[in-house]
Design an enzyme around this catalytic site. Structure first.
Site, PDB file in Angstrom:
ATOM      1  N   ARG A  45      16.513   8.768   3.662  1.00 40.93           N
ATOM      2  CA  ARG A  45      17.916   8.616   3.307  1.00 40.93           C
ATOM      3  C   ARG A  45      18.523   7.533   4.192  1.00 40.93           C
ATOM      4  O   ARG A  45      17.912   7.057   5.133  1.00 40.93           O
ATOM      5  CB  ARG A  45      18.695   9.943   3.374  1.00 40.93           C
ATOM      6  CG  ARG A  45      18.244  10.929   4.374  1.00 40.93           C
ATOM      7  CD  ARG A  45      18.889  10.989   5.723  1.00 40.93           C
ATOM      8  NE  ARG A  45      20.152  10.348   5.875  1.00 40.93           N
ATOM      9  CZ  ARG A  45      20.401   9.456   6.816  1.00 40.93           C
ATOM     10  NH1 ARG A  45      19.458   9.076   7.671  1.00 40.93           N
ATOM     11  NH2 ARG A  45      21.586   8.914   6.933  1.00 40.93           N
ATOM     12  N   GLY A  46      19.784   7.175   3.859  1.00 43.32           N
ATOM     13  CA  GLY A  46      20.395   6.022   4.512  1.00 43.32           C
ATOM     14  C   GLY A  46      20.163   4.827   3.593  1.00 43.32           C
ATOM     15  O   GLY A  46      19.047   4.618   3.086  1.00 43.32           O
ATOM     16  N   GLN A 195      23.628  15.390   8.983  1.00 44.95           N
ATOM     17  CA  GLN A 195      22.882  14.206   9.431  1.00 44.95           C
ATOM     18  C   GLN A 195      23.267  13.824  10.868  1.00 44.95           C
ATOM     19  O   GLN A 195      22.444  13.297  11.613  1.00 44.95           O
ATOM     20  CB  GLN A 195      23.150  13.011   8.501  1.00 44.95           C
ATOM     21  CG  GLN A 195      22.522  13.111   7.128  1.00 44.95           C
ATOM     22  CD  GLN A 195      23.437  13.759   6.117  1.00 44.95           C
ATOM     23  OE1 GLN A 195      24.307  14.566   6.453  1.00 44.95           O
ATOM     24  NE2 GLN A 195      23.254  13.418   4.852  1.00 44.95           N
ATOM     25  N   ASP A 236      27.281   2.700   2.444  1.00 46.41           N
ATOM     26  CA  ASP A 236      26.352   2.767   1.304  1.00 46.41           C
ATOM     27  C   ASP A 236      26.640   1.706   0.263  1.00 46.41           C
ATOM     28  O   ASP A 236      25.759   1.270  -0.464  1.00 46.41           O
ATOM     29  CB  ASP A 236      26.390   4.151   0.677  1.00 46.41           C
ATOM     30  CG  ASP A 236      25.704   5.141   1.591  1.00 46.41           C
ATOM     31  OD1 ASP A 236      26.353   5.623   2.537  1.00 46.41           O
ATOM     32  OD2 ASP A 236      24.501   5.369   1.409  1.00 46.41           O
ATOM     33  N   ASN A 246      30.981   5.453   2.185  1.00 47.18           N
ATOM     34  CA  ASN A 246      30.048   5.975   3.185  1.00 47.18           C
ATOM     35  C   ASN A 246      30.093   7.504   3.107  1.00 47.18           C
ATOM     36  O   ASN A 246      30.857   8.069   2.319  1.00 47.18           O
ATOM     37  CB  ASN A 246      30.426   5.468   4.592  1.00 47.18           C
ATOM     38  CG  ASN A 246      29.332   5.762   5.613  1.00 47.18           C
ATOM     39  OD1 ASN A 246      28.155   5.493   5.371  1.00 47.18           O
ATOM     40  ND2 ASN A 246      29.704   6.322   6.756  1.00 47.18           N
TER      41      ASN A 246
HETATM   42  O1  MRU Z   1      23.389  10.978   2.124  1.00 45.90           O
HETATM   43  P1  MRU Z   1      22.836  10.036   3.157  1.00 45.90           P
HETATM   44  O2  MRU Z   1      22.321  10.736   4.358  1.00 45.90           O
HETATM   45  O3  MRU Z   1      21.838   9.072   2.559  1.00 45.90           O
HETATM   46  O4  MRU Z   1      24.103   9.171   3.607  1.00 45.90           O
HETATM   47  C1  MRU Z   1      23.890   8.128   4.509  1.00 45.90           C
HETATM   48  C2  MRU Z   1      25.114   7.458   4.959  1.00 45.90           C
HETATM   49  O5  MRU Z   1      26.198   7.726   4.505  1.00 45.90           O
HETATM   50  C3  MRU Z   1      24.942   6.334   5.951  1.00 45.90           C
HETATM   51  O6  MRU Z   1      26.069   6.232   6.769  1.00 45.90           O
HETATM   52  C4  MRU Z   1      24.751   4.999   5.204  1.00 45.90           C
HETATM   53  O7  MRU Z   1      23.749   5.103   4.256  1.00 45.90           O
HETATM   54  C5  MRU Z   1      24.429   3.894   6.137  1.00 45.90           C
HETATM   55  S1  MRU Z   1      22.765   3.986   6.738  1.00 45.90           S
HETATM   56  C6  MRU Z   1      22.455   2.610   7.682  1.00 45.90           C
END
Ligand code: MRU
Length: 349
Positions: A45-46, A195, A236, A246
């Site tokens: 994820r990320g 997270q 994101d 985000n």
């Molecule tokens: O649902 P996730 O854990 O994928 O969400 C991730 C985020 O919101 C992060 O802040 C974003 O992807 C930036 S990662 C460098």
């Protein structure tokens, strides 16, 4: 730095982020469906990491097709693109990476199927390698904003495991630390999937950064006590006007930061900027399963029949964003001009 994923002879091994912080284990994926499942279940994820995993997913999909005629092979490969594109809608890096893979497949359509497979693997490895370099450049650009002794608040996890290996928001902190600056971080736990508690706190501590974990509802109070010098988060998807999608809760952090006169920075690679969307209202926001809200670590915490709303992301209007840090530099409003320059390959003025 831990490598988020590594390619090994027809297999993508990725850190299973759902197992952290208690276990650091790699999950082996040999099929496009396994990559899609890993993205959907947040094993990987990320935003940048999802893009890289998606690119390798196409490589695995290409290996599952037994066609030797190029046209038939390419049309069968479309199923892999569709499967991967249907996993998570918000992070634009996934679609950006899939577009790159599709372009490479199209450009090599006259070559043998074996050669197309090799080109796809080369491109996925290139996307991964580029991300490592981008994160380090972004870190150096952002580190200019941090002074020795500062305390940063971050939300969700935008560290090494959310990218190929260095991170976006946390990459800024690592770069400042490498310059000898002492930086302290308040990490929001980040409900519903934690997270911040599971990944950010763990990764920062692994890298020797002083870390203080708080629950999300404490952020405004901590700011009001004068404990925070700036906020840095990842993204994101960023719209052309600088509106930032985000992790859910980011918007509230930005409002609290503005109310307390605290700078709110966003660190994101140029691949996270979606110039095709004029503003953030058009960013698709993923909604996830109710169980993520009604259960905690497998234990039911809400009444059986309760209705649930579970958006995974929110959009922070650009008016709350002090600056956006990328591998190209640091942009301030009006963002569209800077984004156009970055897209054209220029560095900011
Ligand atoms: O649902 P996730 O854990 O994928 O969400 C991730 C985020 O919101 C992060 O802040 C974003 O992807 C930036 S990662 C460098």
């Amino acid at each position: 730095m831990i490598e988020t994923m590594r390619w090994k002879e027809g297999c993508l091994e990725l850190v299973d982020q759902t197992r952290l912080p208690s276990k650091l284990v790699y999950k082996s994926c040999r099929k496009v469906d396994e990559i899609a499942e890993a993205i959907e279940s947040l094993r990987v994820r990320g935003a940048p990491a999802i893009g890289i995993a998606g690119a390798f997913g196409v490589v695995l999909g290409a290996h599952e097709i037994h066609e030797t005629r190029q046209e038939a092979f390419l049309s069968a490969l479309e199923k892999s693109f569709e499967r991967l594109a249907a996993t998570r809608p918000t992070a634009v890096n996934l679609f950006w990476a899939l577009d790159r893979m599709r372009r490479v497949a199209g450009e090599s359509r006259k070559e043998s199927v074996e050669a197309i497979r090799s080109r796809l693997l080369e491109e996925a490895l290139r996307i991964q390698q580029e991300d490592k370099e981008i994160c380090r450049k972004m870190g150096l650009n952002g580190a200019e904003l941090l002074e020795d002794g500062m305390t940063v608040l971050t939300h969700c996890h935008a560290g090494g495991l959310a990218t190929a290996d260095f991170g976006t928001a946390l990459g800024v902190i690592y770069a400042a630390q490498q310059q000898g600056k002492r930086i302290r971080v308040f990490a929001d736990e980040t409900r519903p999937l934690l997270q911040g508690a599971r990944l950010t706190a763990w990764e920062l501590m692994q890298n020797g950064v002083e870390t203080i974990l708080i629950s999300d509802n404490m952020a405004a109070w901590v700011m009001s006590r004068g404990k925070i010098d700036c906020v840095i988060v990842g993204a994101d998807r960023v719209a052309r006007n600088g509106d930032v999608a985000n992790k859910i809760g980011t918007y509230g952090v930005a409002i609290a930061a503005k109310a307390h006169g605290i700078p709110f920075y966003v660190a994101a690679p140029v691949s996270t900027i979606d110039r095709s969307l004029p503003h953030g209202e058009e960013i698709p926001i993923e909604e996830r399963s109710p169980e993520e809200i009604t259960s905690l670590a497998g234990t039911r915490i809400a009444p059986e029949s309760v209705r649930v709303y579970n958006p995974a992301f929110d959009v922070t209007p650009h008016a709350y964003v002090t600056a956006i840090i990328s591998e190209k530099g640091v942009a301030r409003a009006p963002y569209a001009e800077a984004f156009d320059r970055w897209a054209a390959g220029e560095s900011p003025a």
